[in-house]
Design a protein around this motif. Sequence first.
Motif, PDB file in Angstrom:
ATOM      1  N   ARG A  89       3.194  -0.879  -7.346  1.00 42.13           N
ATOM      2  CA  ARG A  89       2.363  -0.174  -8.055  1.00 42.13           C
ATOM      3  C   ARG A  89       1.233  -0.847  -8.692  1.00 42.13           C
ATOM      4  O   ARG A  89       2.351  -0.965  -9.940  1.00 42.13           O
ATOM      5  N   GLU A  90       0.336  -0.925  -8.635  1.00 47.33           N
ATOM      6  CA  GLU A  90      -0.782  -1.074  -9.592  1.00 47.33           C
ATOM      7  C   GLU A  90      -1.678   0.077 -10.276  1.00 47.33           C
ATOM      8  O   GLU A  90      -1.866   0.453  -9.786  1.00 47.33           O
ATOM      9  N   ASP A  91      -1.337   0.846 -11.403  1.00 51.22           N
ATOM     10  CA  ASP A  91      -2.079   2.132 -12.190  1.00 51.22           C
ATOM     11  C   ASP A  91      -1.952   2.902 -10.410  1.00 51.22           C
ATOM     12  O   ASP A  91      -2.526   4.075  -9.898  1.00 51.22           O
ATOM     13  N   GLY A  92      -0.635   3.007  -9.812  1.00 49.24           N
ATOM     14  CA  GLY A  92      -0.257   3.842  -8.567  1.00 49.24           C
ATOM     15  C   GLY A  92      -0.913   3.382  -7.279  1.00 49.24           C
ATOM     16  O   GLY A  92      -0.288   4.344  -6.325  1.00 49.24           O
ATOM     17  N   GLN A  93      -1.982   2.322  -7.597  1.00 50.01           N
ATOM     18  CA  GLN A  93      -1.902   1.891  -6.151  1.00 50.01           C
ATOM     19  C   GLN A  93      -1.703   0.937  -5.834  1.00 50.01           C
ATOM     20  O   GLN A  93      -1.400   0.291  -6.543  1.00 50.01           O
ATOM     21  N   VAL A 311       7.550  -1.270  -9.136  1.00 47.09           N
ATOM     22  CA  VAL A 311       7.953  -2.562  -8.004  1.00 47.09           C
ATOM     23  C   VAL A 311       9.065  -1.124  -7.119  1.00 47.09           C
ATOM     24  O   VAL A 311       9.837  -0.798  -7.849  1.00 47.09           O
ATOM     25  N   GLU A 312       8.849  -1.378  -5.701  1.00 39.98           N
ATOM     26  CA  GLU A 312      10.106  -0.512  -4.826  1.00 39.98           C
ATOM     27  C   GLU A 312      10.419  -1.561  -4.198  1.00 39.98           C
ATOM     28  O   GLU A 312       9.628  -2.404  -3.715  1.00 39.98           O
ATOM     29  N   ILE A 313      12.191  -1.221  -3.899  1.00 36.98           N
ATOM     30  CA  ILE A 313      12.519  -2.210  -2.434  1.00 36.98           C
ATOM     31  C   ILE A 313      12.883  -0.618  -1.522  1.00 36.98           C
ATOM     32  O   ILE A 313      13.514  -0.158  -1.616  1.00 36.98           O
TER      33      ILE A 313
END
Length: 650
Positions: A89-93, A311-313
């Motif tokens: 996620r970059e700035d929520g995107q 980051v999410e896994i």
Amino acid sequence: MQSCLPFFDQSVEKASKGIGRTLGQAACLLLILTWMIGCAAPVFALSQARLRISGLQTSAFPNNAFQLDVADGAGKFVADLKPDELVIREDGQVLPAAGLLPQRRALQFSLAVNSAPGFAPGPGSAPLDGLREAMRAWIGGQAGQTGDFSLATNTGLQLIRGTSAQLVTRLAEYQPDFAKVQSNLFSLTTALDLALEQAGKNGQQPAILFATPPLGEAEAAGLSAETRRAAQAGVPVFVWLVVPDLNSDPASIPGFQELSGLAEQSGGLLALVSGAGGFPDLESWLGPLRQVYQVSDQSQSRSSGTHSLSVEIKRPGLELVSEQTLSFKLELGPPNPMFVNPPAQVALEWLRAEGQPEAALSPRSLPLQILVEFPDQIQRSLASARLYVNGQLAAENTSAPFDRFEWDLGGLSQSGQVKLRVEVVDSLGLSGSSIEVPVEVSVASRPSSSGLPNISSQGLLAVGAVVLAGAALALIVAGEQRLRARQQGKARLRARDPLTQPVPVGQDRPSRLRKPGTAMAWPRIERGQPAPARMLRLNELDGPPTGSPVLLARQEVTFGSDPHLVVVAVDEPSVHPLHARLTRSGEGSFVLSDEGSVAGTWVNFVKINGKGQPLHHGDLVHLGRAMFRFELSAAPPPQEFEVSLVDDSL
């Protein structure tokens, strides 16, 4: 642990010999349990699963890269992670992972020792010696491992980013005065400062081992600030808490709760150790930190400012969110294009190609090259490049190479100045334009179909005057011939009478008139007088003259390519609009001077200046690349007259 093994071996041997095999096995089991209780270091960690991101690199923006450290609930590195299990996620995107590559990295290891009185040797216990032995054993098994090592104590840094051997040496040389030293967090603070200073550099993973006795109330209270710093920077802190008895109730140990919070929130572990042994295997803690993923993504940020990355896994049995949110700052600016060695002047001349009936201007095109700079220091590709001439689109590149153009000169038909400008658009959609570059265009006069040289209006008047003078002279000659014929007829009539015969009179030899019908030695232009000199246009090989001669009958004659500025216009691209000036002095000599031309004026292959150069009969004159021969007119031959006496009485 090694200190318990000899005791274990000896006990097994005695039990086997004394009470037989069965009792020996029971004794072995009892001794193993005793060894585990007395020698094993209790390790405390509420959760060993982790997801850390670090080392964000934006130098190749928009192609960013960072390191990903992920471990399962047992603290083991997840070695089979797949790109579709990542959520960036970059700035929520949400961004897809462009690359996921396992790597091994070096450690930036710091040992922080709180050499408080609790570290002092006691009966059967020497915690500092046990620490030295544990570090020596760990480093001895690190053959081939890279990284740097530092040592921080209550008195400051003893080693800064040295080798593993230097760490063992400095730790052996460290001899604190336990009677004077007091417990504090200076060693931890110093080690954390050093780790934060180098965090993310050289691709190394920072890690701190904090060896300390139980903390006092003041130190425990001040530990919260260091815990926040370590957690925010992603620097794992591992704690070896030195206690007199490993069987002590952790809740009763001063500072245990704060130290376990430091280990948990920073991603480290905590173990209780004693001076008699029980130091855990450090490589089992630090080994997983050496394994990491190199992740790349395609940033979608298109504005200046601070941006965030997390980051999410998401995989079966394991869902994690990164412990840190990385931030990066962008200062985006438009690209800056510029011309590389743009032409200052373009000369077009009329040339007829083989097989073509008519001449055409040449050259037809001109290559141009540009250079694109990025003031924001972020190199990126281009999407398009456009060339403008006088504000009108002349050429466009929508694919590589973007830095080269072919300027079509077919639209230029008149001399003057044009302005070039280039505009580019980069892969981020940002556009930039160059300054306008002026270019002087010189278009040669179109040659006439008759092959006569192009001359100015003043030159045409001079030629017309010469033609009229020649016609008048021809009429005079014809009238003289008719008068002589009439006189000869009268003389034949008088010859019949002896009295009327002419009597020869002695006199000087008369001048002979030019025979009728013969060519003039030099044209006459004013009142029948011939031009005192002329200029003959030659080809480049000094061959025969080309075109009509230029008569030099005026006191001053100017040469150049602009018919509005000069008397004689010269059709040659290298000739300046006002190129040279020829002046006739009162004594009849001719002086040639240059008028500041670019190509220069040359006499007999020697360049002249504005002061002038006298010309002599036969001199070769170059105006740029146009070549002439200067000639003086020869004196006309003396005329002869016949005198006869005629008797008018007849």
